[in-house]
Every structure is written in structure tokens, then in C-alpha cells.
Design a protein around this motif. Sequence first.
Motif, short mmCIF file in Angstrom:
data_model
loop_
_atom_site.label_atom_id
_atom_site.label_comp_id
_atom_site.label_asym_id
_atom_site.label_seq_id
_atom_site.Cartn_x
_atom_site.Cartn_y
_atom_site.Cartn_z
N UNK B 5 65.62 53.98 50.45
CA UNK B 5 65.26 54.26 51.84
C UNK B 5 64.00 53.54 52.26
N UNK B 158 76.03 47.21 44.16
CA UNK B 158 75.07 47.87 45.04
C UNK B 158 75.78 48.63 46.15
N UNK B 159 76.74 47.96 46.81
CA UNK B 159 77.43 48.60 47.92
C UNK B 159 78.21 49.83 47.45
N UNK B 162 76.75 53.38 46.59
CA UNK B 162 76.59 54.35 47.66
C UNK B 162 77.92 54.98 48.04
N UNK B 170 81.16 64.53 47.68
CA UNK B 170 82.20 65.27 48.39
C UNK B 170 83.11 66.02 47.43
N UNK B 205 90.46 52.21 46.04
CA UNK B 205 89.54 51.58 46.99
C UNK B 205 89.44 50.09 46.76
N UNK B 208 92.44 48.48 48.36
CA UNK B 208 92.43 48.35 49.82
C UNK B 208 91.32 47.41 50.27
N UNK B 209 90.22 47.35 49.50
CA UNK B 209 89.17 46.39 49.85
C UNK B 209 89.73 44.98 49.70
#
Lengths: 406, 258
Positions: B5, B158-159, B162, B170, B205, B208-209
Amino acid sequence: MSDYILEMKDVVFEYPGGIRALKGISLAIEKGKKSVILGPNGAGKSTLFLHFNGILKPKSGRVFYQGEEIRYSRTSLINLRKNVGIVFQDPETQLFAGSVFQEVSFGPMNLHLPLPEVEKKVEESLKAMGIEKLKERPIHFLSYGQKKRVSIADVLAMEPDVLIFDEPTAYLDPKHAEKIMDILDELHARGKQIILSTHDVNIAYSWADYVFVIKDGMVLGNGTPQEIFQDNKILEEADLKKPFLLDIYDVLREKGFFFDRLPRNICDLRNICDLRRDEMVMNSALLILVHGSRAEGSQKMVFEIAEKLKRKGEYQDVEVAYLQFNHPDLAESVERLVENGIAEIITVPAFLFQGIHVIKDIPMELKKVKDRYPKVRIALANPIGYDDRICDVISDRAKGRLIEIC
Amino acid sequence: MLIDNYAYTNKLINVHPGEKLLFSLTSMAVGFVPNIYVDLVIILMMGVVLVWKAGIPTKVYLKVLVLPLSFLLPSIFVLMINVVSTESQALWGFSVFHVRVGVTAASIKVAGLLFLRAMALISCLFFLSLTTPMIDLIMVLEKLKVPFIILELMQLVYHFLFVFMEMTYRIYISQSSRLGYITPKAGINSLGRLVTSLFIKTYQDSESLYVALEARGYDGELRVLNKNIPVSKSNLFCILSTELLLLLVALVTQGGMR
């Protein structure tokens, strides 16, 4: 040149494992028409789209872009993907880069454009989506709605002719969904071909120029939204519901409103209704029929109401008559007035203005008038006590908005 | 995540990442000079730069600094204890099986030096990670001709760090709302399921990416355009003169071990 921008002929597609997602689909999307592929979940909408820019290759059948059959060579695929962009349903799976700027630059970079031009295109598409302020922001700091916009900017930056949106409003709140639909309209106005898939009948009905209904990998029907959504058989077969607007339309028609066409959206609906009201204003005079004696106080108030109604401009003229409702010659007296051009009659008790008094029904004598002059509308106004709303109640009654008797 | 952050919101965000990298690395290099004064100056300097220049709240910085202490302190403690030959050397000691073990003045010095050096180097690293976003760092590495495949991996890791953290969170919430962690046994069971579904999600994921990337003309290389930040000569000058000053401190204090 073909009139169709994208076309499919007898396309069959099987996923590995033999699941047949498309079972011989043929459809043609006309140039410049806002087209919607409508179908329930699992109908094959997304699979269909992946054929349009050559990600998936049909097992059999052919796909055409601008009238030319898609060949699956490297160069023609690059050309196709430049011209046909897909915005995927879930932005989370489409976005990969660290910052928004990098993310949007990916498409143009793959087109091997000079760097300043890439930068220009990225800036432009960010601006078109209204997210230029998020430029340096890392993707994982964005909200879902912002990610959605970035994913649209992603595709926009490649300047495709055709933009395909897979469920563009999924998971968005109504406000953001509306914004996305506005963006689609704007893109369409700028000359882009827009195709979207949805299971939202309301969006499909108000937005589309042309609708394809798909279920189980087949086209169940196609046509203008007006045609498709009036066809209960197709809707039922495709597990779809009637748009809410058409439900309202049906109710209004039942209640005596006339429409010369189907309304497209809520504004349209209002306009069509307004047309009808205009007609009424032009040919109608209202008669306020007061039952009871012509007492000093009540007379003043009745004329006051007549003045107010006249000022509202909903009637050409407003007349007032005092008659005893139980008089045997009531019908005759009223008929004489009707012949002078009265279209609507509203009955009010004189006692209304002096205290609580209610007439149970319109007198039988007046029903005779209705028999002879069926076009004349007769209604009963029974507001309890006199206050400012009485004008509204009377005009509402007169237009049959509340109840119409006879 | 706290660090990430601040990397994006600190006041030095618009300084060229190369400069920040240079500052951090040269300070680290100087930190290797065996001199506790230099180390102290570096720790202090990084603190001042981070709080004053980068606008990191003092509390946050101190909190971050405490993190490495948890493993630094035990190792320092072990270093202080040595086998001593004669009783007189030890300041404090005890015997184990006729072997005299104790703390000597020399071992305290060594431990102290090591502790300060470790803290100095760590504060240099914290300077870099608190002021420089990962994206910028990758950009500098690209300019330094680090192989593309490594950078691509860094970017994706890195992406997705997150993305998967969010997903884990979740799933965890969904599990614990159904009492998945009510007992230790249930907790282990749920954790296993969480990891499994995370693996499956990861695979889906990535599929689909890949499709999404292909739709935008992906041809095996994740090329993106980086922002251009001009290199500031005055900043470079400041960095170099600071490092020279540090070396001067080292020279004047002569090792600082006396």
C-alpha cells in the motif's frame, strides 16, 4: 461487400470430452445493428463468441467476417483479433498486468505499433472510459466496476470494428450497469459494431435492434425485440421471461390505454401515453354533475374546482350542472347537455362540500345515457371532504384512471 | 500488504525507481564496511528519509522494523554465547560437562556489530520496498537486461498474489461462516479443502486468462508499455554524495570497534 459483419453457417463445436456446446448454429449479424445474443445460462453464448475472433475453431461449419471466411493462419488471426475484440464477463480473469496503463497497453503492443502510438491509443481509450485518473493505479487496488471499465478500455485500445461483450452488466449494481449500457450506446454512436450476450430480457428488449435467442447450442429464433418478445412460445422454450416493460404494457392495455406500437423503454411508454392524453384534451369537455341543492357555500366551491380544472388544461371546457339525481327526467336533462359536446361526466354530491356524504353508485338514470352514448365516460367522484386534492381526484376519475363505471 | 500500500501512496512514487534502487543498493554496499557508526547512521538515515521524504508514518515504519527482530534476536543471542577457555575472560558463564560456556566482551562486540549491520541492511531494503512499487522495480530490471521470462513471471506472480489472496479470503470466510474452523480437527480439514479448491481455481483462472490474452493477440510474450520517468541528475548527485559521506564517517571513526 456483404451486409453482414459476422456470420456463422452450421457451426458445430465440441469441447474436449465430447460435450457439444454448439449444435449447428447459423446466424448472421447485420452491419450497424445493435445485436443481442439472448439465452439462459449454459446456452453456448460464450462459446459462440470465442468463434467470432478465432479463439475456438469449429468442428464443422464456417465462420465469416465481413463476408470472408475465417482462415486460421497466424496472420489472418492477428488481423481478425485486431478487428473483433471481446470483453469477457469477469474482468478478474482478463486483467493480468500491474498497473492500469500497462494493462491497457498490452493489446496495442501486440499489434507491434510504434511506442508513441501505443501510448496515444492507451490514453484515448482510458479517456473514453472515463478512467484516465486511474492510469498509474495498480489493478488490485481497483473496485469491481473500475476493473470492468479497464477491461473494456483494454479492448478499445486495439481499435476494433466489432466489440463483443459477454454479459457486460453481470455483478454490477444498477447504476454501474446503466453506465456500462450508456457506454455501449456511445460506442455504437461512434460507429462501432456492438454485440452483446445477456440473459437479462429487460436489457435485451430496450437496447437491441436485433435479437438472437439461443438455447442448448441452437438458435431458437431471431428478429427484432418487438417480434421476439411478443412470441410467448420462443420465450417459454428458451426459459426466458417477458420484459417487465411489456408486462406493464399489457396491464395498461387491459385498463383501456391505446398504443399504436410497443414502447421501447419507460420514457417511450410515457410518451405514447401522453399522446393519448393529448387526444383527450383536444376533444373533450367535462361535466361536473352535482347532486343536491344549489346552496350558497357549495356553489362557490364547485365553480372554484371547475376553474382549477380548466386551468390545468386537461379539458377543453368544464361545465357545471346541478340536478336532483332521483328526478325522473334526469336522463333527458343530461342527454341535452351531452349533445352539446360533453365527453365525460363526473358525478359529485353537493353535500360533499358541507360534510361527509357519499353516493353509493351512479344513478340508474345515467346508465341509460351511457347506453345511448357509449363513448361518453361517466364516473363517480366520492372524495371524503373538500381539500386541494379534489381536482386531482375528479380528473383522475374522469379519465378512468381509478375506476370507470358503466 | 501494508508495505505494498505504501509503495503506491508514498511521496517518492514519482522519483525514478532506478534512483531508489541505486540509493538502496549503494547504501547496502557501504553497510558492509565493518563500522558500527556507519551502520547506525544508515539506520537513522533510512528512517529519516522514509518518514520525512516519503511520508511513511513513524508508527508504521517502526512496526515494519520490528518484523525482522523476531528472527534476528534469537540468532544474535546464540552468537553471544561461546566456549571460553579461561574463567577470567567470561563476563558471565556456566559449565556444561566440564566445558565452560559464557559471554565474553569480544562476543558481545561481534554480536552487536552483526545486529547493527543486519538492521542497517534491512532498513535499506525496507526503503526500497516502501517507496518502490513492484511494477516500477520490474521496469528497472527490464532496463538492466534481466531475462524477459523472469520479469514476466515476476509480473504474473505479483498480480496473482493479490487475486489468490482475495480468493483465499473469500473461501475462508465461506468456510468459517459454516463453522469450518470451530475445532482444530475441523480446521485442518477445512484448510485442506481450501488449498485444494485454490489449486483448481488457479488452474481454471489460468485457462481463462490464456483465452482472454489470446483474444487480445497474445503471441507468447507479455509486452506492456511502461511509463517514462525522467532521471533526475540532482537526485543522483545527492545519492552519491550521501554515500561518500557515509564512507567518510567510516574513515574518521576507524572501524569504531574501540
